[in-house]
Design a protein around this motif. Structure first.
Motif, short mmCIF file in Angstrom:
data_model
loop_
_atom_site.label_atom_id
_atom_site.label_comp_id
_atom_site.label_asym_id
_atom_site.label_seq_id
_atom_site.Cartn_x
_atom_site.Cartn_y
_atom_site.Cartn_z
N GLY A 24 3.35 25.60 26.10
CA GLY A 24 3.97 24.23 26.57
C GLY A 24 5.27 24.66 27.23
O GLY A 24 5.87 23.61 27.96
N ALA A 25 5.78 26.05 27.26
CA ALA A 25 6.94 26.09 27.95
C ALA A 25 6.66 26.32 29.51
O ALA A 25 5.52 26.50 29.82
N ARG A 26 7.84 25.88 30.21
CA ARG A 26 7.64 25.89 31.57
C ARG A 26 8.54 27.03 32.01
O ARG A 26 9.50 27.31 31.65
N THR A 28 16.33 16.61 26.13
CA THR A 28 15.04 16.85 26.20
C THR A 28 14.42 17.92 26.83
O THR A 28 13.37 18.27 27.13
N VAL A 29 15.80 18.61 27.40
CA VAL A 29 15.01 19.92 28.23
C VAL A 29 16.27 21.18 27.57
O VAL A 29 17.43 21.04 27.59
N TRP A 72 11.21 28.69 18.45
CA TRP A 72 10.97 27.26 18.88
C TRP A 72 10.55 26.12 18.00
O TRP A 72 11.23 25.00 17.62
N TYR A 118 12.53 20.63 18.54
CA TYR A 118 10.84 20.45 18.76
C TYR A 118 10.62 19.54 17.92
O TYR A 118 10.82 19.35 16.84
N GLN A 160 11.39 19.92 25.81
CA GLN A 160 10.69 20.97 26.62
C GLN A 160 11.56 22.08 26.68
O GLN A 160 12.91 22.05 26.69
N TRP A 205 12.58 25.26 28.64
CA TRP A 205 12.25 26.22 30.15
C TRP A 205 12.62 27.65 30.18
O TRP A 205 13.77 28.09 29.34
#
Length: 412
Positions: free
Chosen positions: A39-41, A219-220, A251, A257, A261, A263
């Protein structure tokens, strides 16, 4: 790089030139994506290499664009990126630059100061839109990195103490601004899984502290990166074995968590291995106790961040693509520029070379041409060639040279 393929390119396009193996770009991108938590960007730092075919290959591997100029924005567009998902950063953004980025569709920005926040708010208000903001933070804790960018006195980001001041809660709430998260980039060439994990832990802890101090929902968390790779030599490549497991455990233990998200950013890990600089020996010159090998490339093509000491001058690898010699020589490897600073290696032991030989420097797909003194002495930029499985795909050239704008343009 295959010698016959390189010699064929040299016969067509002359030297020097950069060649990028797109299969290697795809492989490194896949490796890094698999080393991050589910799920990490991942964001591609265009500063490492903005060449569109390289950037496109990274995009196809699942990464988004991290850009810091309108030139990089243009390259991201050419690479097929959805600019609404790009992240625009940098410590000095002009108002006109922000407005142009908004007009191009960019909505995510890394904000580095109160003045930066003011400009972003004014630009968003003028454009009648809302921008999504990550506050770039300079934590007090020093990082594990070869080149520290935060955790020390730095031009990058807010000192954390500015954001934990009670007055900061009101200051971050500006028209057109939606505060979404925190951005922490500790540094480059982070040497181990343990150090990468430690830096990510520090980023998460910083985000938790600032969520409470600023009273917003984070949220990020952009935890940066610094994923390492050799530069201009054949040093052992880094091993990321176990990184996914370490980061996943870290995480999932964070109070952020799973509402937020995670990143990451990467540049050199994605594209360094793909790049080879191919050059020709112009001369071999003895001078008293030293020998100089003069190439048709130098710090204007392989500057290593402006050529001011960033290249490890005793550790550059040169592969001779023209001949195989049993003998060895010691030489200073220099370029064609009119300055003694134009040196790629000093006192380097290498196989014997002769004038006319074709040489290759590996692992220069990141911080190569666009990190160099391209304009110095007004030499033309080398062509950049992308290829896959021994087949050339695209040829590009960086544009340079003066163009008169006033009183009238002159044709070239």
């Amino acid at each position: 790089m295959d010698a016959s393929f390189a010699n064929g390119l040299a016969a067509t396009y002359d030297t020097p030139f950069y060649a990028y193996d797109l299969s290697a770009v795809a492989c490194r991108t896949q490796e890094l994506m698999a080393s991050l938590p589910e799920g990490a960007r991942l964001f591609h730092s265009f500063k490492a290499n903005p060449l569109p075919p390289v950037a496109e290959e990274i995009r196809l591997g699942g990464a988004q664009a991290e850009i810091t100029s309108l030139g990089e924005l243009h390259a991201a567009r050419l690479a097929g990126h959805d600019l609404t998902q790009a992240l625009y950063g940098g410590p000095g953004k002009k108002a006109a630059e922000i407005a142009a980025a908004l007009n191009a569709g960019v909505r995510w920005f890394s904000c580095e100061s109160w003045q930066d926040l003011k400009r972003l708010s004014e630009a968003a208000t003028a454009a009648q839109t809302e921008v999504q903001i990550l506050l770039r933070v300079n934590p007090a804790e020093a990082p594990d990195a070869r080149l520290a960018m935060t955790g020390v006195e730095s031009q990058f980001g807010f000192d954390e103490s500015l954001l934990t001041d009670p007055e900061a809660r009101a200051k971050v709430r500006q028209p057109g601004i939606c505060l979404r998260g925190v951005h922490v980039y500790f540094g480059t060439q982070v040497a181990s899984v343990g150090a990468l994990t430690a830096n990510t832990r520090r980023a998460l802890e910083t985000a938790v502290r600032l969520e409470a101090a600023l009273d917003f929902e984070c949220t990020v968390i952009n935890a940066g990166g610094g994923f390492p790779w050799p530069y201009a030599n054949n040093a052992p490549v880094p091993a990321l074995k176990g990184l996914r497991e370490e980061l996943t455990t870290l995480w999932q233990a964070s109070p952020l968590y799973p509402k937020a998200q995670l990143w990451f950013e990467a540049g050199r890990y994605l594209c360094a291995a793909a790049g080879t600089l191919v050059t020709r020996v112009l001369d071999v010159k003895p001078s008293r106790t030293r020998t100089f090998v003069v190439l048709d490339t130098g710090i204007h093509h392989l500057g290593g961040m402006a050529g001011l000491g960033r290249i490890p001058r005793s550790a550059v690898t040169f592969q001779n693509l023209s001949r195989s010699h049993a003998g060895e020589m010691t030489a200073d490897i220099v370029g064609p520029l009119c300055t003694p600073l134009d040196s790629l290696a000093r006192g380097l032991k290498l196989p014997v070379v002769e004038a006319g030989d074709l040489l290759a420097v590996p692992n220069v797909g990141a911080y190569g041409l666009t990190a160099s003194l391209v304009a110095f002495l007004s030499h033309p930029a080398p062509v950049e060639i992308s290829y896959r499985e021994g087949e050339m795909e695209q040829v590009w050239r960086w544009r340079s040279g003066h163009q008169q704008l006033f009183p009238a343009e002159i044709p070239y």
